[in-house]
Motif scaffolding. Structure first.
Motif, PDB file in Angstrom:
ATOM      1  N   HIS A 197      43.163  40.244  47.245  1.00 18.46           N
ATOM      2  CA  HIS A 197      43.876  38.864  47.946  1.00 18.46           C
ATOM      3  C   HIS A 197      42.710  37.895  48.260  1.00 18.46           C
ATOM      4  O   HIS A 197      43.026  36.597  47.820  1.00 18.46           O
ATOM      5  CB  HIS A 197      44.543  39.358  49.172  1.00 18.46           C
ATOM      6  CG  HIS A 197      45.177  38.206  49.957  1.00 18.46           C
ATOM      7  ND1 HIS A 197      45.926  37.271  49.507  1.00 18.46           N
ATOM      8  CD2 HIS A 197      44.903  37.878  51.275  1.00 18.46           C
ATOM      9  CE1 HIS A 197      46.288  36.349  50.599  1.00 18.46           C
ATOM     10  NE2 HIS A 197      45.758  36.861  51.595  1.00 18.46           N
ATOM     11  N   LEU A 198      41.674  38.100  48.839  1.00 16.47           N
ATOM     12  CA  LEU A 198      40.736  37.125  49.198  1.00 16.47           C
ATOM     13  C   LEU A 198      40.160  36.597  47.991  1.00 16.47           C
ATOM     14  O   LEU A 198      39.752  35.268  47.853  1.00 16.47           O
ATOM     15  CB  LEU A 198      39.664  38.133  49.899  1.00 16.47           C
ATOM     16  CG  LEU A 198      39.975  38.380  51.580  1.00 16.47           C
ATOM     17  CD1 LEU A 198      38.867  38.907  52.277  1.00 16.47           C
ATOM     18  CD2 LEU A 198      40.332  36.883  52.194  1.00 16.47           C
ATOM     19  N   ALA A 199      39.797  37.408  46.893  1.00 12.09           N
ATOM     20  CA  ALA A 199      39.326  36.946  45.633  1.00 12.09           C
ATOM     21  C   ALA A 199      40.249  35.925  44.985  1.00 12.09           C
ATOM     22  O   ALA A 199      39.668  34.725  44.703  1.00 12.09           O
ATOM     23  CB  ALA A 199      38.731  37.920  44.675  1.00 12.09           C
ATOM     24  N   GLY A 200      41.244  36.343  44.953  1.00 15.14           N
ATOM     25  CA  GLY A 200      42.405  35.491  44.390  1.00 15.14           C
ATOM     26  C   GLY A 200      42.727  34.157  45.150  1.00 15.14           C
ATOM     27  O   GLY A 200      42.858  33.006  44.759  1.00 15.14           O
ATOM     28  N   ASN A 201      42.628  34.306  46.431  1.00 14.36           N
ATOM     29  CA  ASN A 201      42.969  33.275  47.207  1.00 14.36           C
ATOM     30  C   ASN A 201      41.984  31.896  47.083  1.00 14.36           C
ATOM     31  O   ASN A 201      42.232  31.026  47.031  1.00 14.36           O
ATOM     32  CB  ASN A 201      43.026  33.619  48.865  1.00 14.36           C
ATOM     33  CG  ASN A 201      43.184  32.564  49.938  1.00 14.36           C
ATOM     34  OD1 ASN A 201      42.343  31.914  50.379  1.00 14.36           O
ATOM     35  ND2 ASN A 201      44.563  32.355  50.143  1.00 14.36           N
ATOM     36  N   GLU A 220      43.943  31.100  37.153  1.00  8.76           N
ATOM     37  CA  GLU A 220      45.504  31.429  37.331  1.00  8.76           C
ATOM     38  C   GLU A 220      45.563  32.514  38.051  1.00  8.76           C
ATOM     39  O   GLU A 220      45.587  33.568  37.765  1.00  8.76           O
ATOM     40  CB  GLU A 220      46.216  31.389  35.857  1.00  8.76           C
ATOM     41  CG  GLU A 220      45.988  30.181  35.374  1.00  8.76           C
ATOM     42  CD  GLU A 220      46.881  30.050  33.932  1.00  8.76           C
ATOM     43  OE1 GLU A 220      47.991  30.805  34.111  1.00  8.76           O
ATOM     44  OE2 GLU A 220      46.753  29.269  33.245  1.00  8.76           O
ATOM     45  N   ARG A 221      46.309  32.206  39.465  1.00 10.25           N
ATOM     46  CA  ARG A 221      46.352  33.259  40.486  1.00 10.25           C
ATOM     47  C   ARG A 221      47.732  33.885  40.187  1.00 10.25           C
ATOM     48  O   ARG A 221      48.742  33.175  39.807  1.00 10.25           O
ATOM     49  CB  ARG A 221      46.565  32.689  41.846  1.00 10.25           C
ATOM     50  CG  ARG A 221      46.614  33.422  42.866  1.00 10.25           C
ATOM     51  CD  ARG A 221      46.588  32.815  44.292  1.00 10.25           C
ATOM     52  NE  ARG A 221      46.401  33.801  45.242  1.00 10.25           N
ATOM     53  CZ  ARG A 221      46.818  33.465  46.636  1.00 10.25           C
ATOM     54  NH1 ARG A 221      46.995  32.306  47.005  1.00 10.25           N
ATOM     55  NH2 ARG A 221      46.639  34.522  47.689  1.00 10.25           N
ATOM     56  N   ASP A 222      47.827  35.324  40.344  1.00  8.44           N
ATOM     57  CA  ASP A 222      48.985  36.204  40.421  1.00  8.44           C
ATOM     58  C   ASP A 222      48.939  36.778  41.712  1.00  8.44           C
ATOM     59  O   ASP A 222      48.429  37.919  41.801  1.00  8.44           O
ATOM     60  CB  ASP A 222      48.818  37.370  39.451  1.00  8.44           C
ATOM     61  CG  ASP A 222      50.138  38.015  39.174  1.00  8.44           C
ATOM     62  OD1 ASP A 222      50.756  37.955  40.254  1.00  8.44           O
ATOM     63  OD2 ASP A 222      50.151  38.951  38.304  1.00  8.44           O
ATOM     64  N   ARG A 223      49.249  36.083  42.860  1.00  7.95           N
ATOM     65  CA  ARG A 223      49.548  36.613  44.202  1.00  7.95           C
ATOM     66  C   ARG A 223      50.031  37.931  44.274  1.00  7.95           C
ATOM     67  O   ARG A 223      49.828  38.672  44.893  1.00  7.95           O
ATOM     68  CB  ARG A 223      50.161  35.461  44.844  1.00  7.95           C
ATOM     69  CG  ARG A 223      49.889  35.879  46.586  1.00  7.95           C
ATOM     70  CD  ARG A 223      50.339  34.658  47.374  1.00  7.95           C
ATOM     71  NE  ARG A 223      49.967  34.585  49.010  1.00  7.95           N
ATOM     72  CZ  ARG A 223      50.427  35.692  49.548  1.00  7.95           C
ATOM     73  NH1 ARG A 223      51.566  36.343  49.314  1.00  7.95           N
ATOM     74  NH2 ARG A 223      50.115  35.916  50.913  1.00  7.95           N
ATOM     75  N   ASP A 224      51.373  38.106  43.658  1.00  2.52           N
ATOM     76  CA  ASP A 224      52.117  39.321  43.779  1.00  2.52           C
ATOM     77  C   ASP A 224      50.981  40.344  43.205  1.00  2.52           C
ATOM     78  O   ASP A 224      51.216  41.618  43.986  1.00  2.52           O
ATOM     79  CB  ASP A 224      53.352  39.418  43.019  1.00  2.52           C
ATOM     80  CG  ASP A 224      54.241  38.281  43.456  1.00  2.52           C
ATOM     81  OD1 ASP A 224      54.223  38.047  44.527  1.00  2.52           O
ATOM     82  OD2 ASP A 224      55.163  38.026  42.768  1.00  2.52           O
ATOM     83  N   ALA A 225      50.327  40.296  42.446  1.00  4.46           N
ATOM     84  CA  ALA A 225      49.362  41.367  41.953  1.00  4.46           C
ATOM     85  C   ALA A 225      48.228  41.786  42.856  1.00  4.46           C
ATOM     86  O   ALA A 225      47.738  42.731  42.912  1.00  4.46           O
ATOM     87  CB  ALA A 225      48.712  41.139  40.419  1.00  4.46           C
ATOM     88  N   GLU A 226      47.983  40.760  43.646  1.00  5.78           N
ATOM     89  CA  GLU A 226      46.971  41.081  44.752  1.00  5.78           C
ATOM     90  C   GLU A 226      47.503  41.972  45.675  1.00  5.78           C
ATOM     91  O   GLU A 226      46.569  42.690  45.992  1.00  5.78           O
ATOM     92  CB  GLU A 226      46.762  39.670  45.543  1.00  5.78           C
ATOM     93  CG  GLU A 226      45.944  38.619  44.578  1.00  5.78           C
ATOM     94  CD  GLU A 226      45.847  37.317  45.126  1.00  5.78           C
ATOM     95  OE1 GLU A 226      46.177  37.272  46.498  1.00  5.78           O
ATOM     96  OE2 GLU A 226      45.663  36.212  44.666  1.00  5.78           O
ATOM     97  N   PHE A 227      48.757  42.123  45.806  1.00  6.16           N
ATOM     98  CA  PHE A 227      49.133  43.124  46.627  1.00  6.16           C
ATOM     99  C   PHE A 227      49.822  44.321  45.951  1.00  6.16           C
ATOM    100  O   PHE A 227      50.347  45.279  46.723  1.00  6.16           O
ATOM    101  CB  PHE A 227      50.402  42.444  47.636  1.00  6.16           C
ATOM    102  CG  PHE A 227      49.492  41.502  48.473  1.00  6.16           C
ATOM    103  CD1 PHE A 227      49.000  41.865  49.726  1.00  6.16           C
ATOM    104  CD2 PHE A 227      49.481  40.169  48.164  1.00  6.16           C
ATOM    105  CE1 PHE A 227      48.305  40.954  50.482  1.00  6.16           C
ATOM    106  CE2 PHE A 227      48.892  39.205  48.942  1.00  6.16           C
ATOM    107  CZ  PHE A 227      48.293  39.640  50.345  1.00  6.16           C
ATOM    108  N   THR A 228      50.074  44.407  44.792  1.00  6.21           N
ATOM    109  CA  THR A 228      50.515  45.438  44.118  1.00  6.21           C
ATOM    110  C   THR A 228      49.703  46.255  43.169  1.00  6.21           C
ATOM    111  O   THR A 228      49.981  47.513  42.778  1.00  6.21           O
ATOM    112  CB  THR A 228      51.850  44.930  43.175  1.00  6.21           C
ATOM    113  OG1 THR A 228      51.418  43.970  42.185  1.00  6.21           O
ATOM    114  CG2 THR A 228      52.971  44.484  44.173  1.00  6.21           C
TER     115      THR A 228
END
Length: 161
Positions: free
Chosen positions: A47-51, A66-74
């Motif tokens: 999550h931190l890296a993506g954010n 290109e961020r995939d925020r959902d993948a950060e948590f799944t």
């Protein structure tokens, strides 16, 4: 707060994130869940890296990330080596974007509307620094709980300021 202050603090905390990941004794421990705690250290690191790569690297630095925020948590079971590479990418993107950011741009509106609100770039970056530190502390506690013998990762290294 000037751009250089934000840059130095964010880079310090991203380097600490890399040390936290390395301090886990193995890949599995990074993903270990603790009853009552929603996210593992691995989830928070993703999550931190993506954010940071999105809001600083892509939006301010034009990195193309290109961020995939959902993948950060799944996503699960990402290796420490892969997470370390994502953190290194974030460090490079933050360094590039914030080195180029002028104090005038810092005072200007951030290019994106966030949650229906507009903020100055300085205010949004201050939020991002705080968000990074908050989750970094959570990772540090997670690691100390699941791997009590893992020692310190020098999370708040004052010498790096």
């Amino acid at each position: 707060m000037q751009t250089a202050d934000i840059r130095v603090t964010m880079l310090r905390d991203l380097r600490a994130l890399g040390r936290e990941i390395a301090a886990y004794p193995d890949d599995a421990t990074l993903w270990q869940h603790i009853p009552g705690i929603t996210n593992s250290g691995g989830t928070l690191a993703l999550h931190l890296a993506g954010n940071v790569r999105h809001f600083v690297g892509a939006v301010l630095g034009g990195s193309g990330f290109e961020r995939d925020r959902d993948a950060e948590f799944t996503r699960r079971d990402v290796s420490r080596a892969e997470l370390a590479a994502l953190v290194e990418a974030a460090i490079g993107e933050v360094d590039h974007a914030l080195t180029a950011l002028t104090d005038a741009e810092l005072a200007a509106p951030y290019p994106l509307e966030i949650g229906g609100n507009r903020y100055t770039t300085a205010r949004w970056l201050t939020h991002l620094v705080s968000h990074l530190a908050y989750h970094l502390g959570q990772i540090d506690y997670h690691r100390r709980i699941v791997a009590p013998q893992s020692g310190t990762a020098q999370t708040m290294a004052l010498g790096e300021l």
